[in-house]
Design a protein around this motif. Structure first.
Motif, mmCIF file in Angstrom:
data_model
loop_
_atom_site.group_PDB
_atom_site.id
_atom_site.type_symbol
_atom_site.label_atom_id
_atom_site.label_comp_id
_atom_site.label_asym_id
_atom_site.label_seq_id
_atom_site.Cartn_x
_atom_site.Cartn_y
_atom_site.Cartn_z
ATOM 1 N N ASP A 111 0.871 -1.193 0.000
ATOM 2 C CA ASP A 111 0.000 0.000 0.000
ATOM 3 C C ASP A 111 0.908 1.244 0.000
ATOM 4 N N ASP B 49 7.479 3.444 3.889
ATOM 5 C CA ASP B 49 8.322 2.278 4.186
ATOM 6 C C ASP B 49 8.096 1.176 3.148
ATOM 7 N N ASP B 50 6.909 1.164 2.520
ATOM 8 C CA ASP B 50 6.692 0.240 1.394
ATOM 9 C C ASP B 50 7.696 0.543 0.280
ATOM 10 N N ASN C 40 -2.344 2.727 3.264
ATOM 11 C CA ASN C 40 -1.719 4.013 3.595
ATOM 12 C C ASN C 40 -2.353 5.127 2.767
ATOM 13 N N HIS D 180 2.008 9.068 6.083
ATOM 14 C CA HIS D 180 2.723 8.910 4.801
ATOM 15 C C HIS D 180 2.598 10.112 3.865
ATOM 16 N N MET E 187 4.157 -8.278 6.888
ATOM 17 C CA MET E 187 4.302 -7.242 7.896
ATOM 18 C C MET E 187 2.911 -6.942 8.396
ATOM 19 N N ASN F 102 -0.475 0.162 16.890
ATOM 20 C CA ASN F 102 -0.146 1.527 16.446
ATOM 21 C C ASN F 102 -1.360 2.272 15.875
ATOM 22 N N ASN G 288 -1.950 -2.610 9.391
ATOM 23 C CA ASN G 288 -2.301 -3.479 8.259
ATOM 24 C C ASN G 288 -3.420 -4.459 8.612
ATOM 25 N N LEU H 250 4.852 -5.588 14.882
ATOM 26 C CA LEU H 250 5.445 -4.440 15.569
ATOM 27 C C LEU H 250 6.452 -4.858 16.632
ATOM 28 N N HIS I 82 9.286 -0.847 8.664
ATOM 29 C CA HIS I 82 8.489 -2.050 8.933
ATOM 30 C C HIS I 82 8.557 -3.068 7.782
ATOM 31 N N ASP I 83 8.209 -2.586 6.579
ATOM 32 C CA ASP I 83 7.907 -3.513 5.494
ATOM 33 C C ASP I 83 9.136 -4.258 4.978
HETATM 34 C C1 BDR Z 1 2.388 -0.795 8.555
HETATM 35 O O1 BDR Z 1 1.385 0.170 8.294
HETATM 36 C C2 BDR Z 1 1.766 1.028 7.253
HETATM 37 O O2 BDR Z 1 1.634 2.362 7.618
HETATM 38 C C3 BDR Z 1 3.209 0.721 6.947
HETATM 39 O O3 BDR Z 1 3.471 0.829 5.561
HETATM 40 C C4 BDR Z 1 3.405 -0.683 7.430
HETATM 41 O O4 BDR Z 1 3.091 -1.626 6.432
HETATM 42 C C5 BDR Z 1 2.959 -0.579 9.924
HETATM 43 O O5 BDR Z 1 1.964 -0.747 10.886
#
Ligand code: BDR
Ligand code: CA
Length: 328
Positions: free
Chosen positions: A10, A14-15, A39, A83, A156, A165, A173, A196, A246-247
């Motif tokens: 998405d 970080d993707d 995202n 993002h 992830m 989060n 996700n 996480l 993360h990803d």
């Molecule tokens: C995940 O949520 C998205 O914001 C990030 O890309 C990551 O995949 C982290 O919780």
């Protein structure tokens, strides 16, 4: 032999790092990328994915557009505060400030692409979903035999023992589409859960950002988009400029290049109720105090401790990349 992989993203800051890492890693054969809402909306996620692949010199990787909202038909909610409104921290353009033209997405859905690529390479493909699990659940509906045909799923998402989060217990996700996540966690395939518990410790620092900024066009692009992401983490999470990548952790786990310190195979159930637990991944860690004895029927390896030095490797791989015509 490189590990065959399908990413589902998405995209997202970080993707973007995860896509660049997977596309450039010599130990990974990136067969395709699917896009999904999360995202940002799926159109933006698709555009961002195409642009990142273009920047790292991988126009050969097919990108298939996927779901535009959760599988239960509910409204799509995006994470634009994390993002940016373009999903790339407001810096999702090339160095000229112009939107870089991007090629077209493949003429199949992301779910269909998963089925076709897995069927073309039975037993060999790692699915790496790093957004809401809507496309992967749709692929399971299209082809219920999929679990027996993949090498595994490295996702992830979720959290076994760390706080959520989005809510106190839910990770983004899984929170975005708990019903899809439940279908994926319940299917009988081997899962690696990069949640996480480990990704909040996979920190890209200002030193890493500066290394990327001083590299080639792809690295400079990522340094630019990471700026916003690090500001989010400074303001809302850590009090200093750092970014959770993360990803990319799920990519490294699938590629077998992650130094995993503690990762028991346990039962994981997704809470799909409408109460305060909605979107929680309930992992059975009760064996923790006796060395995690085997849980019959469990098929989810939950990463609890990793060597976070993987972030150095991710940054170095991307920073070493030069496009055609770029000075080394
Ligand atoms: C995940 O949520 C998205 O914001 C990030 O890309 C990551 O995949 C982290 O919780
Ligand atoms: Ca993501």
């Amino acid at each position: 032999m490189p590990v065959k992989m399908i990413l589902d993203c998405d995209t997202g800051i970080d993707d973007a790092v995860a896509i660049a890492y997977a596309a450039l890693h010599p130990g990974i054969e990136l067969l395709g990328v699917g896009t999904v809402w999360g995202n940002v909306d799926v159109e933006l996620a698709t555009r961002n994915t195409l642009r990142v692949l273009d920047l790292v010199g991988r126009p050969d990787v097919p990108v298939a557009r996927g779901a535009d909202g959760p599988s239960n038909g509910g409204p799509a909610e995006f994470s634009l505060d994390v993002h940016g409104t373009d999903g790339q921290g407001g810096a999702g353009q090339d160095g000229t400030g112009e939107d870089r033209p991007v090629r077209e997405a493949a003429p199949v859905t992301a779910a269909r692409q998963i089925v076709e690529l897995v069927r073309a390479h039975p037993g060999e493909v790692w699915l790496v979903p790093v957004g809401p699990l809507t496309n992967v659940a749709a692929a399971l509906e299209l082809d219920p035999e999929l679990p027996a045909l993949v090498a595994g799923v490295s996702l992830m998402g979720g959290s076994a023992a760390a706080p959520g989060n989005v809510t106190p217990v839910a990770e983004a996700n899984v929170w975005h589409d708990p019903e899809a996540a439940a279908a994926v966690f319940d299917a009988p395939w081997p899962i690696v859960m990069a949640g996480l518990d480990v990704t909040m410790g996979a920190l890209l620092t200002a030193r890493h950002r500066d290394r990327l900024a001083a590299s080639g066009e792809a690295g400079r692009y990522l340094a630019g988009i990471l700026q916003h992401y690090g500001e989010f983490y400074r303001g809302r999470v850590f009090g200093e400029w750092v970014c959770c990548v993360h990803d990319a952790v799920a990519v490294a786990a699938a590629a077998g290049v992650l130094d995993v310190r503690l990762a028991p195979v346990v039962h994981v159930e997704v809470d799909v109720t409408d109460g305060p637990g909605r979107g929680q991944t309930v992992a059975d860690l009760r064996g923790r105090y006796r060395g995690f004895p085997e849980q019959p029927g469990a098929h989810c390896r939950v990463l609890l401790e990793i060597d976070t030095g993987i972030v150095d490797e991710i940054v170095e791989l991307i920073a070493a990349h030069r496009g055609p015509g770029e000075a080394p």
